[in-house]
Design an enzyme around this catalytic site. Structure first.
Site, PDB file in Angstrom:
ATOM      1  N   ASP A  50      23.645  24.398  10.117  1.00 25.14           N
ATOM      2  CA  ASP A  50      23.335  22.958  10.192  1.00 25.14           C
ATOM      3  C   ASP A  50      23.054  22.369   8.814  1.00 25.14           C
ATOM      4  OD1 ASP A  50      20.868  24.287  10.001  1.00 25.14           O
ATOM      5  OD2 ASP A  50      19.817  22.842  11.266  1.00 25.14           O
ATOM      6  N   SER A 141       7.276  24.380  14.949  1.00 25.83           N
ATOM      7  CA  SER A 141       6.788  23.459  13.906  1.00 25.83           C
ATOM      8  C   SER A 141       7.442  22.090  14.028  1.00 25.83           C
ATOM      9  CB  SER A 141       7.017  23.999  12.495  1.00 25.83           C
ATOM     10  OG  SER A 141       7.529  25.261  12.488  1.00 25.83           O
ATOM     11  N   ASP A 185      16.994  21.161  14.577  1.00 24.97           N
ATOM     12  CA  ASP A 185      15.786  21.286  15.397  1.00 24.97           C
ATOM     13  C   ASP A 185      15.243  19.913  15.796  1.00 24.97           C
ATOM     14  OD1 ASP A 185      16.289  23.819  14.636  1.00 24.97           O
ATOM     15  OD2 ASP A 185      14.371  24.209  13.680  1.00 24.97           O
TER      16      ASP A 185
HETATM   17  C1  GLA Z   1      15.593  26.830  11.392  1.00 24.80           C
HETATM   18  C2  GLA Z   1      15.899  25.502  10.738  1.00 24.80           C
HETATM   19  C3  GLA Z   1      17.182  24.892  11.311  1.00 24.80           C
HETATM   20  C4  GLA Z   1      18.334  25.882  11.307  1.00 24.80           C
HETATM   21  C5  GLA Z   1      17.887  27.207  11.904  1.00 24.80           C
HETATM   22  C6  GLA Z   1      18.948  28.269  11.763  1.00 24.80           C
HETATM   23  O1  GLA Z   1      15.251  26.660  12.723  1.00 24.80           O
HETATM   24  O2  GLA Z   1      14.842  24.594  10.909  1.00 24.80           O
HETATM   25  O3  GLA Z   1      17.508  23.726  10.604  1.00 24.80           O
HETATM   26  O4  GLA Z   1      18.841  26.038  10.025  1.00 24.80           O
HETATM   27  O5  GLA Z   1      16.711  27.702  11.305  1.00 24.80           O
HETATM   28  O6  GLA Z   1      20.094  27.923  12.469  1.00 24.80           O
END
Ligand code: GLA
Length: 399
Positions: A50, A141, A185
């Site tokens: 992402d 978080s 997320d």
């Molecule tokens: C964490 C980050 C996301 C993404 C995932 C891995 O959750 O916050 O942005 O990069 O790791 O896919």
């Protein structure tokens, strides 16, 4: 007439001598009843891409953090989390960085809200409860930050829309906390719909909701209970390594903005220009992006077997090329490979601990969980927590 608009009321009385009287009331919310529910997120496939302009396929869990906000007459605000049994005080005139990380999520959110809306915020009490496991790759978080922002928004009638909540929450994690993550997320937590996955293009944040029809199969998370703290981990290093790969690619004559915009064949042609680890990161990213696109097709065609195979390939790439897995995660995924009743499994989220996600037949869950829990705890001296999850709704509130 009584007209209401955004918690304001306008009372327009009868016309007398050609004059209407208009009375204006601001509705004072009974904020003791502001309750926010903020879910965690799962990700079926599309990991660590992402922040590389990739396609991801996440959804909200039915596990959530719940916030109960009320106004306070004190000259400070107070937050109590029953989940960790800790409380903290916040003074609006001293929003500096703290030693304790969960307090920073709150303080950082207030700073970013105040940048967006130059208003005087009301002091508040906030109770945090819920069933979302912390530090387990289910995005606790981001869920905390998004839910907290939504609560402050409601309490102060800030009328923040989803895009504003998204940009505020991103700013908190990226700038204040220092995790150089992508948008997956927060986007998922804010926008999810029940029983849907989100096929999200992280180049332009365009999203397609994909109804998740898994038939007799369920999504089972296996929480390693190995805590990870992404900001302390190799996460940011992976982000930098991807930037390095992008630079080498562009220096060799390409002109791309994101690592996912080069295909595997072209990447192999310039392999000799890159250190091995950088090539491996880039290779993983391009392959994972293709896997996500194919997974959506499989999901639409109800071809869960092929989808499951891609989940295994995703895990193998995360372990060997991207190097963000760990022994506990590998063990749990390997345990599944011999069973026909489990179609796919992979580590989920940032890695180095957290959960695996498994596509498993509903009738096999109990026996598999009891078998794997026993061997896992004798192997790693850690307890395994199984979580059967369905896809829940995004951020919501009720008064
Ligand atoms: C964490 C980050 C996301 C993404 C995932 C891995 O959750 O916050 O942005 O990069 O790791 O896919």
């Amino acid at each position: 007439y009584l007209i209401s608009w955004k918690n304001n009321f306008f009372l327009i009385t009868e016309k007398r001598q050609d004059i209407y009287s208009v009375f204006f009331f601001k509705l004072k919310m009974d904020s003791s009843k502001i309750i926010i529910k903020s879910p965690g997120r799962i990700n079926l496939i599309g990991e660590h891409i992402d922040y590389n302009g990739g396609y991801v396929l996440p959804g909200a869990t039915d596990l959530f953090i719940q916030f109960t906000f009320s106004n306070s007459k004190k000259n400070y605000s107070e937050v109590y989390s029953s989940v960790i049994d800790k409380k903290c005080k916040i003074y609006f005139d001293n929003l500096s960085k703290r030693e304790i990380q969960w307090e920073n999520y709150l303080v950082g959110s207030l700073i970013s809200i105040l940048k967006k809306r130059k208003v005087k915020l009301e002091n508040f009490n906030c109770l945090i409860e819920g069933n979302l496991p912390l530090g387990s790759g289910i995005s606790s978080s981001s869920s905390l930050i998004c839910g907290f922002i939504k609560g402050i928004d409601q309490l102060n009638n800030l009328s923040l829309n989803n895009e504003e909540i998204l940009s505020i929450s991103r700013e908190v994690e990226y700038d204040f906390i220092g995790l150089k993550g992508g948008i997956m997320d927060q986007f998922t937590i804010i926008n999810s719909k029940k029983n849907n996955l989100i096929f999200l293009n992280t180049i332009d944040n365009s999203a397609e909701f994909i109804k998740s029809d898994l038939g007799d199969y369920k999504l089972l998370l296996l929480n390693t209970n190995k805590k990870h703290n992404l900001s302390d981990s190799e996460y940011n290093k992976r982000v930098e390594e991807c930037q390095e790969a992008l630079k080498i690619i562009n220096d060799s004559g390409y002109n791309i903005k994101f690592l996912t915009q080069i295909d595997v064949e072209d990447l192999r042609k310039i392999q000799n220009l890159m250190p091995d680890n950088i090539f491996n990161r880039a290779l993983y990213v391009t392959q994972e992006n293709n896997r996500t696109i194919q997974s959506v097709e499989h999901l639409k065609n109800l071809d869960l077997k092929s989808l499951g195979n891609l989940m295994y390939s995703s895990h193998d790439g995360l372990r060997d090329l991207y190097e963000v897995s760990c022994d506990e995660l590998d063990y749990l995924v390997d345990k599944t490979r011999i069973y026909d009743q489990i179609l796919g499994a992979r580590m989920m989220g940032g890695g180095f601990g957290g959960c695996t996600i498994n596509l498993i037949h509903k009738d096999f869950i109990d026996s598999f969980v009891s078998d794997v829990s026993e061997s896992y705890s004798s192997m790693f001296s850690l307890e395994l927590s199984p979580i059967i999850t369905s896809l829940g709704e995004g951020l919501r509130y009720k008064v």
